[in-house]
Design a protein around this motif. Structure first.
Motif, PDB file in Angstrom:
ATOM      1  N   LYS A  94       0.836  -1.195   0.000  1.00  0.00           N
ATOM      2  CA  LYS A  94       0.000   0.000   0.000  1.00  0.00           C
ATOM      3  C   LYS A  94       0.871   1.245   0.000  1.00  0.00           C
ATOM      4  CE  LYS A  94      -4.119  -1.939   2.215  1.00  0.00           C
ATOM      5  NZ  LYS A  94      -5.131  -1.405   1.276  1.00  0.00           N
ATOM      6  N   LEU A  95       0.286   2.338  -0.490  1.00  0.00           N
ATOM      7  CA  LEU A  95       0.977   3.627  -0.559  1.00  0.00           C
ATOM      8  C   LEU A  95       0.219   4.649   0.277  1.00  0.00           C
ATOM      9  CD1 LEU A  95       3.225   5.391  -1.948  1.00  0.00           C
ATOM     10  CD2 LEU A  95       1.518   5.875  -3.732  1.00  0.00           C
ATOM     11  N   THR A  96       0.972   5.397   1.107  1.00  0.00           N
ATOM     12  CA  THR A  96       0.390   6.489   1.875  1.00  0.00           C
ATOM     13  C   THR A  96       1.415   7.619   1.930  1.00  0.00           C
ATOM     14  OG1 THR A  96      -0.810   7.043   3.919  1.00  0.00           O
ATOM     15  CG2 THR A  96       1.191   5.700   4.144  1.00  0.00           C
ATOM     16  N   ASP A  97       1.052   8.736   2.563  1.00  0.00           N
ATOM     17  CA  ASP A  97       1.953   9.893   2.560  1.00  0.00           C
ATOM     18  C   ASP A  97       1.774  10.690   3.841  1.00  0.00           C
ATOM     19  OD1 ASP A  97       3.725  11.908   1.566  1.00  0.00           O
ATOM     20  OD2 ASP A  97       1.982  13.135   1.086  1.00  0.00           O
ATOM     21  N   ALA A  98       2.864  11.337   4.253  1.00  0.00           N
ATOM     22  CA  ALA A  98       2.788  12.318   5.330  1.00  0.00           C
ATOM     23  C   ALA A  98       2.325  13.653   4.741  1.00  0.00           C
ATOM     24  CB  ALA A  98       4.158  12.470   5.985  1.00  0.00           C
ATOM     25  N   PRO A  99       1.611  14.466   5.506  1.00  0.00           N
ATOM     26  CA  PRO A  99       1.134  15.753   4.977  1.00  0.00           C
ATOM     27  C   PRO A  99       2.272  16.629   4.460  1.00  0.00           C
ATOM     28  CG  PRO A  99       0.082  15.236   7.075  1.00  0.00           C
ATOM     29  CD  PRO A  99       1.178  14.228   6.892  1.00  0.00           C
ATOM     30  N   ALA A 100       1.983  17.398   3.394  1.00  0.00           N
ATOM     31  CA  ALA A 100       2.972  18.303   2.799  1.00  0.00           C
ATOM     32  C   ALA A 100       2.263  19.567   2.325  1.00  0.00           C
ATOM     33  CB  ALA A 100       3.685  17.623   1.638  1.00  0.00           C
ATOM     34  N   ASP A 101       3.000  20.667   2.307  1.00  0.00           N
ATOM     35  CA  ASP A 101       2.418  21.966   1.960  1.00  0.00           C
ATOM     36  C   ASP A 101       2.487  22.212   0.453  1.00  0.00           C
ATOM     37  OD1 ASP A 101       1.208  24.385   2.336  1.00  0.00           O
ATOM     38  OD2 ASP A 101       3.070  25.457   2.839  1.00  0.00           O
ATOM     39  N   TYR A 102       1.864  21.310  -0.305  1.00  0.00           N
ATOM     40  CA  TYR A 102       1.738  21.449  -1.754  1.00  0.00           C
ATOM     41  C   TYR A 102       0.283  21.178  -2.129  1.00  0.00           C
ATOM     42  CZ  TYR A 102       6.847  21.034  -1.789  1.00  0.00           C
ATOM     43  OH  TYR A 102       8.182  21.215  -1.564  1.00  0.00           O
ATOM     44  N   GLU A 103      -0.133  21.719  -3.257  1.00  0.00           N
ATOM     45  CA  GLU A 103      -1.497  21.461  -3.714  1.00  0.00           C
ATOM     46  C   GLU A 103      -1.620  20.051  -4.286  1.00  0.00           C
ATOM     47  OE1 GLU A 103      -2.155  24.662  -6.431  1.00  0.00           O
ATOM     48  OE2 GLU A 103      -1.695  26.149  -4.893  1.00  0.00           O
ATOM     49  N   GLU A 104      -0.588  19.607  -5.015  1.00  0.00           N
ATOM     50  CA  GLU A 104      -0.523  18.254  -5.542  1.00  0.00           C
ATOM     51  C   GLU A 104       0.936  17.823  -5.596  1.00  0.00           C
ATOM     52  OE1 GLU A 104      -2.283  17.860  -9.381  1.00  0.00           O
ATOM     53  OE2 GLU A 104      -4.263  18.585  -8.750  1.00  0.00           O
ATOM     54  N   VAL A 105       1.167  16.556  -5.349  1.00  0.00           N
ATOM     55  CA  VAL A 105       2.464  15.932  -5.637  1.00  0.00           C
ATOM     56  C   VAL A 105       2.137  14.614  -6.325  1.00  0.00           C
ATOM     57  CG1 VAL A 105       4.597  14.953  -4.739  1.00  0.00           C
ATOM     58  CG2 VAL A 105       3.624  17.009  -3.674  1.00  0.00           C
ATOM     59  N   ASN A 106       2.338  14.577  -7.624  1.00  0.00           N
ATOM     60  CA  ASN A 106       1.940  13.421  -8.431  1.00  0.00           C
ATOM     61  C   ASN A 106       3.157  12.546  -8.741  1.00  0.00           C
ATOM     62  OD1 ASN A 106      -0.911  14.258  -8.887  1.00  0.00           O
ATOM     63  ND2 ASN A 106       0.071  15.972  -9.929  1.00  0.00           N
ATOM     64  N   VAL A 107       3.049  11.262  -8.387  1.00  0.00           N
ATOM     65  CA  VAL A 107       4.137  10.327  -8.677  1.00  0.00           C
ATOM     66  C   VAL A 107       3.610   9.240  -9.616  1.00  0.00           C
ATOM     67  CG1 VAL A 107       5.423  10.749  -6.563  1.00  0.00           C
ATOM     68  CG2 VAL A 107       3.628   9.016  -6.566  1.00  0.00           C
ATOM     69  N   ASP A 108       4.455   8.866 -10.542  1.00  0.00           N
ATOM     70  CA  ASP A 108       4.106   7.915 -11.604  1.00  0.00           C
ATOM     71  C   ASP A 108       4.648   6.535 -11.224  1.00  0.00           C
ATOM     72  OD1 ASP A 108       3.513   6.649 -13.965  1.00  0.00           O
ATOM     73  OD2 ASP A 108       4.951   7.763 -15.199  1.00  0.00           O
ATOM     74  N   ILE A 109       3.776   5.677 -10.686  1.00  0.00           N
ATOM     75  CA  ILE A 109       4.181   4.344 -10.229  1.00  0.00           C
ATOM     76  C   ILE A 109       4.166   3.378 -11.405  1.00  0.00           C
ATOM     77  CG2 ILE A 109       3.702   2.446  -8.635  1.00  0.00           C
ATOM     78  CD1 ILE A 109       4.379   5.008  -7.202  1.00  0.00           C
ATOM     79  N   ARG A 110       5.299   2.697 -11.642  1.00  0.00           N
ATOM     80  CA  ARG A 110       5.416   1.768 -12.773  1.00  0.00           C
ATOM     81  C   ARG A 110       5.639   0.323 -12.332  1.00  0.00           C
ATOM     82  NH1 ARG A 110       2.945   3.166 -16.823  1.00  0.00           N
ATOM     83  NH2 ARG A 110       1.829   4.336 -15.229  1.00  0.00           N
ATOM     84  N   GLU A 111       6.626   0.072 -11.480  1.00  0.00           N
ATOM     85  CA  GLU A 111       6.980  -1.297 -11.102  1.00  0.00           C
ATOM     86  C   GLU A 111       7.329  -1.352  -9.619  1.00  0.00           C
ATOM     87  OE1 GLU A 111      10.299  -2.264 -13.562  1.00  0.00           O
ATOM     88  OE2 GLU A 111       9.190  -2.071 -15.431  1.00  0.00           O
ATOM     89  N   ILE A 112       7.149  -2.557  -9.025  1.00  0.00           N
ATOM     90  CA  ILE A 112       7.537  -2.786  -7.638  1.00  0.00           C
ATOM     91  C   ILE A 112       8.261  -4.128  -7.563  1.00  0.00           C
ATOM     92  CG2 ILE A 112       6.757  -3.061  -5.248  1.00  0.00           C
ATOM     93  CD1 ILE A 112       4.281  -1.441  -5.961  1.00  0.00           C
ATOM     94  N   TYR A 113       9.391  -4.139  -6.874  1.00  0.00           N
ATOM     95  CA  TYR A 113      10.167  -5.356  -6.654  1.00  0.00           C
ATOM     96  C   TYR A 113      10.376  -5.534  -5.153  1.00  0.00           C
ATOM     97  CZ  TYR A 113      11.547  -4.865 -11.600  1.00  0.00           C
ATOM     98  OH  TYR A 113      11.556  -4.729 -12.974  1.00  0.00           O
ATOM     99  N   VAL A 114      10.560  -6.779  -4.720  1.00  0.00           N
ATOM    100  CA  VAL A 114      11.002  -7.062  -3.357  1.00  0.00           C
ATOM    101  C   VAL A 114      12.299  -7.860  -3.446  1.00  0.00           C
ATOM    102  CG1 VAL A 114       8.723  -6.952  -2.288  1.00  0.00           C
ATOM    103  CG2 VAL A 114       9.514  -9.120  -3.257  1.00  0.00           C
ATOM    104  N   ASN A 115      13.200  -7.601  -2.528  1.00  0.00           N
ATOM    105  CA  ASN A 115      14.478  -8.298  -2.509  1.00  0.00           C
ATOM    106  C   ASN A 115      14.396  -9.443  -1.507  1.00  0.00           C
ATOM    107  OD1 ASN A 115      17.124  -9.141  -2.578  1.00  0.00           O
ATOM    108  ND2 ASN A 115      17.980  -7.077  -2.531  1.00  0.00           N
ATOM    109  N   LEU A 116      14.405 -10.678  -2.027  1.00  0.00           N
ATOM    110  CA  LEU A 116      14.312 -11.871  -1.186  1.00  0.00           C
ATOM    111  C   LEU A 116      15.685 -12.306  -0.679  1.00  0.00           C
ATOM    112  CD1 LEU A 116      11.728 -13.866  -3.330  1.00  0.00           C
ATOM    113  CD2 LEU A 116      11.295 -12.284  -1.447  1.00  0.00           C
TER     114      LEU A 116
END
Length: 264
Positions: free
Chosen positions: A35-57
């Protein structure tokens, strides 16, 4: 409170599971939700482009241990909408059980920040094009569902590049993990009974098939609560029930071996 809400959401999905099979040849696995969450920030928007996720076993720095998660919900996420306890699911997948040392988040090029109604592109340093590595160092047990939360700190991640009105994205992310249920394990004898075993809580049922060699069984990914384990063998043996089995978060509940009674 955040993890309580995350866990409740995932458990509601896990309650839809109606059949889980076990095989002597299948490797141990675990179910994870990122899951993705965020701490509050003093911006109107902060847009991030999520493409891939890996885990290191493997260990940190072991590039051979990276495992790509399939079915990632790719897209552009406004981190400001994910603050104050709000989150979104990026992926849910069953992966090999064991240790996860790191998570790697790969971003695309459509990252931006909005300030005073003006949108600015966020440039990502070249060293992070292969993904942002976030240390986790957690052990995940077979049959236990887990939630991994990527807590994006937008306030620290957006960096102004001088006074030219340009901004860089240098992601600051913290990863945490929490168990979101438990499992039941036991043994049924004799194995010749070819039993089916199931866990019941209310109207929800999870089913498994014991090992044909040992009689061991695992009922995984169970929301916490009190269960009845039912055993349905072939016609040569009587069925059996084990009531009041308590399943708790992050724990494997082991029950005594059941010796089935032959039918007359």
């Amino acid at each position: 409170m955040l993890f309580e809400r995350l866990i409740n959401t995932t458990l509601a999905l896990l309650l839809l599971v109606s059949f889980v099979s076990c095989s002597d040849d299948e490797p141990a696995t675990q179910l994870i939700t990122v899951k993705l969450t965020d701490a509050p920030a003093d911006y109107e928007e902060v847009n991030v482009d999520i493409r891939e996720i890996y885990v290191n076993l493997g260990d940190e720095g072991d590039d051979s241990g990276w495992y790509e998660l399939s079915g990632v919900n790719q897209g552009i996420y406004d981190l400001i909408e994910l603050s104050n306890g709000i989150d979104t699911t990026l992926v849910t997948e069953r992966i090999p059980a064991g240790d996860i040392s790191q998570v790697r988040l790969v971003l695309g090029n459509e990252n931006s920040v909005q300030i005073d109604g003006i949108e600015y592109a966020l440039s990502t340093p070249s060293g992070q094009q292969s993904g942002v590595k976030i240390n986790l160092n957690e052990t995940f047990d077979e049959g236990i569902p887990y939630i991994i939360v990527l807590d994006f700190d937008a306030a620290r991640s957006v960096v102004e590049a001088g006074s030219s009105g340009k901004y860089n994205l240098k992601p600051v992310i913290r990863a945490t993990a929490e168990a979101a249920g438990g499992a039941i394990a036991g043994n049924i004898q004799p194995v010749e009974a070819n039993s089916i075993v199931y866990a019941i809580m209310g109207e929800d049922t999870v089913t498994s098939t014991p090992s044909s060699e040992s009689g061991d069984y695992l009922l995984p990914y169970l929301p916490a609560g009190n269960y009845t384990v039912g055993i349905e063998p072939n016609d040569a043996f009587e069925s059996a029930r084990i009531p009041d089995i308590s399943v708790t978060e992050g724990n494997l509940t082991e029950v005594d071996t059941v010796f089935l009674t032959p039918t007359e």
